[in-house]
Design an enzyme around this catalytic site. Structure first.
Site, short mmCIF file in Angstrom:
data_model
loop_
_atom_site.label_atom_id
_atom_site.label_comp_id
_atom_site.label_asym_id
_atom_site.label_seq_id
_atom_site.Cartn_x
_atom_site.Cartn_y
_atom_site.Cartn_z
N GLY A 157 -1.07 1.06 13.75
CA GLY A 157 -2.18 0.39 13.05
C GLY A 157 -3.09 -0.25 14.08
O GLY A 157 -3.13 0.18 15.24
N ARG A 158 -3.79 -1.30 13.66
CA ARG A 158 -4.74 -1.95 14.57
C ARG A 158 -4.10 -2.34 15.90
O ARG A 158 -4.59 -2.02 16.97
CB ARG A 158 -5.29 -3.23 13.94
CG ARG A 158 -6.39 -3.03 12.97
CD ARG A 158 -6.95 -4.39 12.57
NE ARG A 158 -7.53 -4.30 11.26
CZ ARG A 158 -6.84 -4.48 10.12
NH1 ARG A 158 -5.57 -4.79 10.16
NH2 ARG A 158 -7.44 -4.34 8.97
N ILE A 159 -2.98 -3.07 15.82
CA ILE A 159 -2.36 -3.60 17.04
C ILE A 159 -1.70 -2.47 17.83
O ILE A 159 -1.87 -2.36 19.05
CB ILE A 159 -1.36 -4.72 16.70
CG1 ILE A 159 -2.10 -5.91 16.07
CG2 ILE A 159 -0.59 -5.18 17.95
CD1 ILE A 159 -1.21 -6.97 15.44
N SER A 238 6.40 -7.39 15.95
CA SER A 238 5.98 -7.23 14.55
C SER A 238 6.61 -8.34 13.70
O SER A 238 6.05 -9.43 13.59
CB SER A 238 6.38 -5.84 14.04
OG SER A 238 7.77 -5.62 14.14
N ARG A 239 7.77 -8.08 13.13
CA ARG A 239 8.52 -9.09 12.40
C ARG A 239 10.00 -8.92 12.75
O ARG A 239 10.48 -7.78 12.87
CB ARG A 239 8.34 -8.93 10.88
CG ARG A 239 6.99 -9.42 10.36
CD ARG A 239 6.86 -10.95 10.43
NE ARG A 239 5.62 -11.43 9.86
CZ ARG A 239 4.51 -11.70 10.57
NH1 ARG A 239 4.49 -11.52 11.88
NH2 ARG A 239 3.43 -12.17 9.96
N GLU A 268 14.49 -16.63 12.55
CA GLU A 268 13.49 -17.24 13.41
C GLU A 268 13.38 -18.72 13.02
O GLU A 268 13.15 -18.99 11.84
CB GLU A 268 12.16 -16.55 13.17
CG GLU A 268 11.26 -16.55 14.37
CD GLU A 268 10.08 -15.60 14.18
OE1 GLU A 268 9.02 -16.09 13.77
OE2 GLU A 268 10.23 -14.39 14.45
N HIS A 287 7.45 -16.32 19.05
CA HIS A 287 6.44 -15.78 18.13
C HIS A 287 5.04 -16.27 18.53
O HIS A 287 4.32 -16.86 17.72
CB HIS A 287 6.77 -16.19 16.68
CG HIS A 287 6.15 -15.27 15.65
ND1 HIS A 287 6.72 -15.01 14.44
CD2 HIS A 287 4.99 -14.57 15.67
CE1 HIS A 287 5.95 -14.18 13.73
NE2 HIS A 287 4.88 -13.89 14.47
N ALA A 289 2.68 -14.18 20.19
CA ALA A 289 1.84 -13.05 20.63
C ALA A 289 0.35 -13.29 20.39
O ALA A 289 -0.49 -12.84 21.15
CB ALA A 289 2.29 -11.76 19.96
#
Ligand code: DGY
Length: 328
Positions: A157-159, A238-239, A268, A287, A289
């Site tokens: 996708g975008r990232i 991502s997650r 997390e 987390h 980024a």
């Protein structure tokens, strides 16, 4: 000019987002470092017309039913797996997010993680800090080559695309896996779409950029890790739940893969004594980024713009359910 709107912001965010909100609404900000628990979240949202929420806030049907005045939930993140979007849509609540403004920061950080793990930067810093650096050594802290290696991007996708684009500077072969294909981008940037199993088997670096859904939860588990090269490095920006944590610990301990670099984890945060935190072949960052001054300002501004537009009954610049809630 103040109106009668009341909005909640569930954590401190940059002034770039708070200032425009204060011009049009009474603003309640959750000032604590830790997120509000459920009770506090319900309390701060009480009587609000809209809210800027964070990925740590669970927004579900029960919460929306308890807050019937809430018309816009503007997430301060591109990901919105913390929000039950169908429940919001059913209740006519707009859900917004912050795509685009954090793409470069997240892609840059992915590369920082990849290079750090490949070249063992945290271990090297610790080595020097601990006074163990005695001389130049031919076998000292050897890492893995990045230039010329194969990069596997799961989720183009975008990232993912920005991560892939940056690989050109390292003369890498780039493989990608996604459920939808952008053939024009692939042709332009020398990216080859392959099935996930092939990507895992052939990549020296596997980087994850999928949204968290029922389909992607534990997308990387024991079986997938076993398909990777023993010299491979896994990066997750991502997650956390996209990776099965126990399986990853095992894979890193057994040498199934060489190393991992994680911006996100499951759970997390991870406790400081968790194996992923203490192992030399795993890098964990909190987390962060998208955490640049510039990007966080833009996220604040976009989430405020989304919220204000939604309150005005206009189409927000970035909403995930505007079509369903406002009509096409
Ligand atoms: C997001 O936006 O979804 C990130 O995880 C935080 O920037």
């Amino acid at each position: 000019m103040a109106t009668s709107w009341t909005v909640a912001v569930t954590r401190q965010i940059p002034e770039a987002g708070l200032a425009p909100l204060r011009e049009v609404a009474e603003v309640r900000v959750w000032e604590e470092e830790l997120p509000p628990d459920t009770e506090a979240l319900y309390a701060i949202l009480d009587g609000c017309d809209g809210a800027i929420t964070l990925l740590t806030d669970r927004i579900d049907g029960a919460l929306l039913d308890a807050h019937p005045s809430l018309r816009v939930v503007s997430n301060f993140a591109v990901g919105y797996d913390n929000i039950d979007v169908p429940a919001a849509t059913e209740r006519g609540v707009l859900v917004c997010n912050t795509p685009g403004v954090l793409t470069d920061a997240t892609a840059d950080h992915t590369w920082a993680l990849m290079l750090s793990a490949a070249r063992r930067i945290p271990e090297s810093i610790e080595y020097v800090r601990e006074g163990r650096w005695k001389t130049w050594g031919p076998l000292l802290l050897l890492g893995q080559a990045v230039s010329g290696a194969t990069l596997g991007v799961a989720g183009l996708g975008r990232i993912g695309k920005e991560v892939a684009r940056r690989a050109a500077g390292f003369d890498m072969r780039v493989l990608a896996y996604d459920t939808v294909q952008d053939d024009e981008f692939a042709a332009e940037h020398n990216v080859t779409y392959v099935p996930l199993d092939q990507l895992l088997a052939e990549s020296d670096y596997v980087t994850l950029h999928v949204a968290l859904t029922d389909e992607t939860r534990h997308m990387i588990g024991r079986e997938q890790l076993a398909r990777m090269k023993p010299t491979a490095i896994l990066i997750n920006a991502s997650r956390g739940p996209v990776v099965d944590t126990d399986a990853l610990v095992e894979a890193l301990q057994n040498g199934t893969i060489l190393a991992a670099a994680l911006d996100v984890t499951d759970p997390e945060p991870l406790p400081a004594d968790h194996p992923l935190v203490t192992m030399d072949n795993c890098i964990v960052v909190p987390h962060t980024a998208s955490a640049t001054v510039q990007t966080r300002d833009q996220m604040a501004k976009l989430s405020a713009d989304n919220l204000i537009a939604g309150l005005k009954g206009e189409r927000p610049p970035a909403s995930v359910n505007a079509d369903a809630v406002l009509g096409n």
